[in-house]
Enzyme design. Structure first.
Site, mmCIF file in Angstrom:
data_model
loop_
_atom_site.group_PDB
_atom_site.id
_atom_site.type_symbol
_atom_site.label_atom_id
_atom_site.label_comp_id
_atom_site.label_asym_id
_atom_site.label_seq_id
_atom_site.Cartn_x
_atom_site.Cartn_y
_atom_site.Cartn_z
ATOM 1 N N GLY A 46 0.822 -1.201 0.000
ATOM 2 C CA GLY A 46 0.000 0.000 0.000
ATOM 3 C C GLY A 46 0.853 1.245 0.000
ATOM 4 O O GLY A 46 2.021 1.214 0.406
ATOM 5 N N GLN A 51 2.984 9.871 1.233
ATOM 6 C CA GLN A 51 4.250 9.140 1.095
ATOM 7 C C GLN A 51 4.987 9.494 -0.186
ATOM 8 O O GLN A 51 6.165 9.176 -0.324
ATOM 9 C CB GLN A 51 3.994 7.629 1.144
ATOM 10 C CG GLN A 51 3.543 7.168 2.515
ATOM 11 C CD GLN A 51 3.367 5.674 2.547
ATOM 12 O OE1 GLN A 51 2.344 5.151 2.107
ATOM 13 N NE2 GLN A 51 4.377 4.971 3.041
ATOM 14 N N CYS A 88 6.089 -0.344 6.729
ATOM 15 C CA CYS A 88 5.671 0.836 5.971
ATOM 16 C C CYS A 88 6.801 1.246 5.050
ATOM 17 O O CYS A 88 7.967 1.236 5.458
ATOM 18 C CB CYS A 88 5.361 1.969 6.961
ATOM 19 S SG CYS A 88 4.872 3.498 6.174
ATOM 20 N N LEU A 89 6.463 1.618 3.822
ATOM 21 C CA LEU A 89 7.496 2.010 2.859
ATOM 22 C C LEU A 89 8.235 3.274 3.296
ATOM 23 O O LEU A 89 9.318 3.552 2.805
ATOM 24 C CB LEU A 89 6.884 2.202 1.461
ATOM 25 C CG LEU A 89 6.353 0.918 0.804
ATOM 26 C CD1 LEU A 89 5.713 1.253 -0.535
ATOM 27 C CD2 LEU A 89 7.458 -0.112 0.624
ATOM 28 N N HIS A 130 -4.068 1.050 7.847
ATOM 29 C CA HIS A 130 -2.721 1.657 7.807
ATOM 30 C C HIS A 130 -2.682 2.834 6.828
ATOM 31 O O HIS A 130 -2.208 3.914 7.158
ATOM 32 C CB HIS A 130 -1.711 0.568 7.403
ATOM 33 C CG HIS A 130 -0.307 1.059 7.247
ATOM 34 N ND1 HIS A 130 0.716 0.658 8.079
ATOM 35 C CD2 HIS A 130 0.259 1.913 6.355
ATOM 36 C CE1 HIS A 130 1.839 1.261 7.711
ATOM 37 N NE2 HIS A 130 1.590 2.017 6.665
ATOM 38 N N GLU A 131 -3.201 2.593 5.620
ATOM 39 C CA GLU A 131 -3.124 3.646 4.594
ATOM 40 C C GLU A 131 -4.031 4.831 4.929
ATOM 41 O O GLU A 131 -3.664 5.978 4.696
ATOM 42 C CB GLU A 131 -3.475 3.075 3.211
ATOM 43 C CG GLU A 131 -2.541 1.975 2.713
ATOM 44 C CD GLU A 131 -1.065 2.300 2.826
ATOM 45 O OE1 GLU A 131 -0.684 3.481 2.693
ATOM 46 O OE2 GLU A 131 -0.276 1.367 3.065
ATOM 47 N N HIS A 134 -2.440 7.237 7.222
ATOM 48 C CA HIS A 134 -1.511 8.169 6.551
ATOM 49 C C HIS A 134 -2.232 9.460 6.145
ATOM 50 O O HIS A 134 -1.653 10.534 6.179
ATOM 51 C CB HIS A 134 -0.925 7.542 5.279
ATOM 52 C CG HIS A 134 0.294 6.690 5.511
ATOM 53 N ND1 HIS A 134 1.469 7.186 6.015
ATOM 54 C CD2 HIS A 134 0.520 5.375 5.277
ATOM 55 C CE1 HIS A 134 2.370 6.202 6.090
ATOM 56 N NE2 HIS A 134 1.817 5.084 5.648
HETATM 57 ZN ZN ZN Z 1 2.713 3.279 5.547
#
Ligand code: ZN
Length: 156
Positions: A46, A51, A88-89, A130-131, A134
């Site tokens: 995701g 991000q 997480c990226l 999670h997304e 953000h």
């Molecule tokens: Zn993330």
């Protein structure tokens, strides 16, 4: 294919609340495509607007069943609980234990601004939560039980 730079923890853009998308302009379409490319390139499940430095309520997710685009997403219902590893990226090489709902029902718009509802369990429920966090300027590190751990990925 166009990759965008993934912002890392500590970048203030990750701590801001995102704005709603009013319409799908060519620029937004391009952003969505780039977000998918960037997510796949980084082997993520995701990616959210902030991000890639864009404070818009846009999320892309793929838990292995194909890409899901969520514009202006909203959680309608949650149920149950799951506790497991999350990464997480924006925090490469890290993971932590996070408890999330095991079931999520959400409403969003797709890349053509068509409204739809989606239900997810387990990883998909976790990814949606999670997304969407953000988009409110929150990172999973706020929810980690215990300490963040270092992880290594075999494919890197
Ligand atoms: Zn993330």
């Amino acid at each position: 294919m166009a990759l965008r730079t993934i912002r890392l923890q500590g970048d203030p853009v990750l701590e801001k609340r995102c704005r709603e998308v009013a319409e799908i302009t060519p620029k937004i379409s391009e952003l969505i495509e780039d977000m998918k490319d960037t997510m796949y390139d980084a082997n993520g499940v995701g990616l959210a607007g902030p991000q890639v430095g864009v404070l818009k309520r846009i999320v892309v997710i793929d838990v292995g069943d194909g890409p899901i685009v969520m514009v202006n997403p909203q959680i309608l219902e949650t149920a149950g609980e799951q506790t497991g590893d999350e990464g997480c990226l924006s925090l490469p090489g890290k993971a932590g234990t996070v408890t999330r709902p095991n079931y999520v029902k959400a409403r969003a718009y797709d890349e053509n601004m068509q409204q739809y509802e989606i239900e997810g369990e387990e990883l998909l429920a976790r990814a949606i939560c999670h997304e969407l966090d953000h988009l409110e300027g929150h990172l999973y590190t706020e929810l980690v039980e215990g300490k963040l751990r270092d992880v290594t990925y075999e494919d890197e």
